[in-house]
Design a protein around this motif. Sequence first.
Motif, PDB file in Angstrom:
ATOM      1  N   MET A 121      71.426  48.857  -5.088  1.00 39.79           N
ATOM      2  CA  MET A 121      70.378  49.545  -4.835  1.00 39.79           C
ATOM      3  C   MET A 121      69.606  49.138  -3.503  1.00 39.79           C
ATOM      4  N   ALA A 122      68.964  49.874  -2.473  1.00 35.43           N
ATOM      5  CA  ALA A 122      68.328  49.006  -1.865  1.00 35.43           C
ATOM      6  C   ALA A 122      66.497  49.298  -2.594  1.00 35.43           C
ATOM      7  N   LYS A 123      65.696  48.331  -2.132  1.00 36.25           N
ATOM      8  CA  LYS A 123      64.219  47.380  -3.376  1.00 36.25           C
ATOM      9  C   LYS A 123      63.594  48.716  -1.988  1.00 36.25           C
ATOM     10  N   PHE A 124      62.357  49.120  -2.191  1.00 35.78           N
ATOM     11  CA  PHE A 124      61.151  49.476  -2.251  1.00 35.78           C
ATOM     12  C   PHE A 124      59.674  49.745  -2.570  1.00 35.78           C
ATOM     13  N   ASP A 125      59.079  48.889  -1.671  1.00 33.10           N
ATOM     14  CA  ASP A 125      57.400  48.360  -2.784  1.00 33.10           C
ATOM     15  C   ASP A 125      56.737  49.445  -3.051  1.00 33.10           C
ATOM     16  N   PHE A 126      56.082  49.665  -3.153  1.00 34.43           N
ATOM     17  CA  PHE A 126      54.662  50.062  -3.806  1.00 34.43           C
ATOM     18  C   PHE A 126      54.300  51.853  -3.317  1.00 34.43           C
ATOM     19  N   GLU A 127      53.682  50.516  -1.485  1.00 32.74           N
ATOM     20  CA  GLU A 127      53.231  51.332  -0.425  1.00 32.74           C
ATOM     21  C   GLU A 127      54.531  52.615  -0.290  1.00 32.74           C
ATOM     22  N   GLN A 128      55.707  51.933   0.497  1.00 32.39           N
ATOM     23  CA  GLN A 128      56.283  52.706   0.743  1.00 32.39           C
ATOM     24  C   GLN A 128      56.824  53.999  -0.137  1.00 32.39           C
ATOM     25  N   LEU A 129      56.886  54.068  -1.469  1.00 31.21           N
ATOM     26  CA  LEU A 129      57.743  54.993  -2.540  1.00 31.21           C
ATOM     27  C   LEU A 129      56.226  56.417  -2.489  1.00 31.21           C
ATOM     28  N   LYS A 130      54.668  55.346  -2.307  1.00 34.55           N
ATOM     29  CA  LYS A 130      53.743  56.543  -2.241  1.00 34.55           C
ATOM     30  C   LYS A 130      53.459  57.016  -1.004  1.00 34.55           C
ATOM     31  N   GLY A 131      53.807  56.562   0.322  1.00 32.66           N
ATOM     32  CA  GLY A 131      54.031  57.415   1.212  1.00 32.66           C
ATOM     33  C   GLY A 131      55.402  58.106   1.834  1.00 32.66           C
ATOM     34  N   ARG A 132      55.994  58.590   0.618  1.00 33.95           N
ATOM     35  CA  ARG A 132      57.141  58.573   0.407  1.00 33.95           C
ATOM     36  C   ARG A 132      57.068  60.789  -0.241  1.00 33.95           C
ATOM     37  N   TYR A 133      56.508  59.582  -1.227  1.00 34.10           N
ATOM     38  CA  TYR A 133      55.982  61.084  -2.559  1.00 34.10           C
ATOM     39  C   TYR A 133      54.985  61.797  -1.674  1.00 34.10           C
ATOM     40  N   GLU A 134      54.076  61.281  -0.914  1.00 35.26           N
ATOM     41  CA  GLU A 134      52.458  62.187  -0.725  1.00 35.26           C
ATOM     42  C   GLU A 134      53.233  63.227   0.094  1.00 35.26           C
ATOM     43  N   SER A 135      54.677  62.905   1.223  1.00 34.84           N
ATOM     44  CA  SER A 135      54.994  63.376   2.669  1.00 34.84           C
ATOM     45  C   SER A 135      56.019  64.351   1.717  1.00 34.84           C
ATOM     46  N   ILE A 136      56.673  64.553   1.014  1.00 30.29           N
ATOM     47  CA  ILE A 136      57.409  65.726   0.332  1.00 30.29           C
ATOM     48  C   ILE A 136      56.677  66.747  -0.378  1.00 30.29           C
TER      49      ILE A 136
END
Length: 122
Positions: free
Chosen positions: A1-16
């Motif tokens: 599974m690809a790993k994502f850092d907190f900032e990547q996840l936070k950025g995606r969450y804010e854009s969905i």
Amino acid sequence: MAKFDFEQLKGRYESIPDEVREAISSLDVADKLQEIGLAHSLHIDKIADLAENVGLVMLGLLHPQKFAATIEKELGIKADEAVTITTDINQEIFRPIQDSLHKMHEGGGPAAPVGAAGDGVL
């Protein structure tokens, strides 16, 4: 599974879309994931892996067409079981937000139904 850092996840969450954000944090969705995992005799650690992959689809970080193949590999299950779990996830979790998910992953238009392993969940 690809790993994502907190900032990547936070950025995606804010854009969905809001409805997808609500589904991610929904206790109802968490309960449904638990029920699906238990119905398929998955151990708690595998249910957590399943939930993580569902979250990646909801964040737009895992394409729905790769979901069944990904959980087959990640959970160490047979292809037919991955398809059955994918169908259950689609019906119980993704279907209510499928239009938003489809727009996130495909750029609009009507959502496609569940197919065979590797064919997606939308």
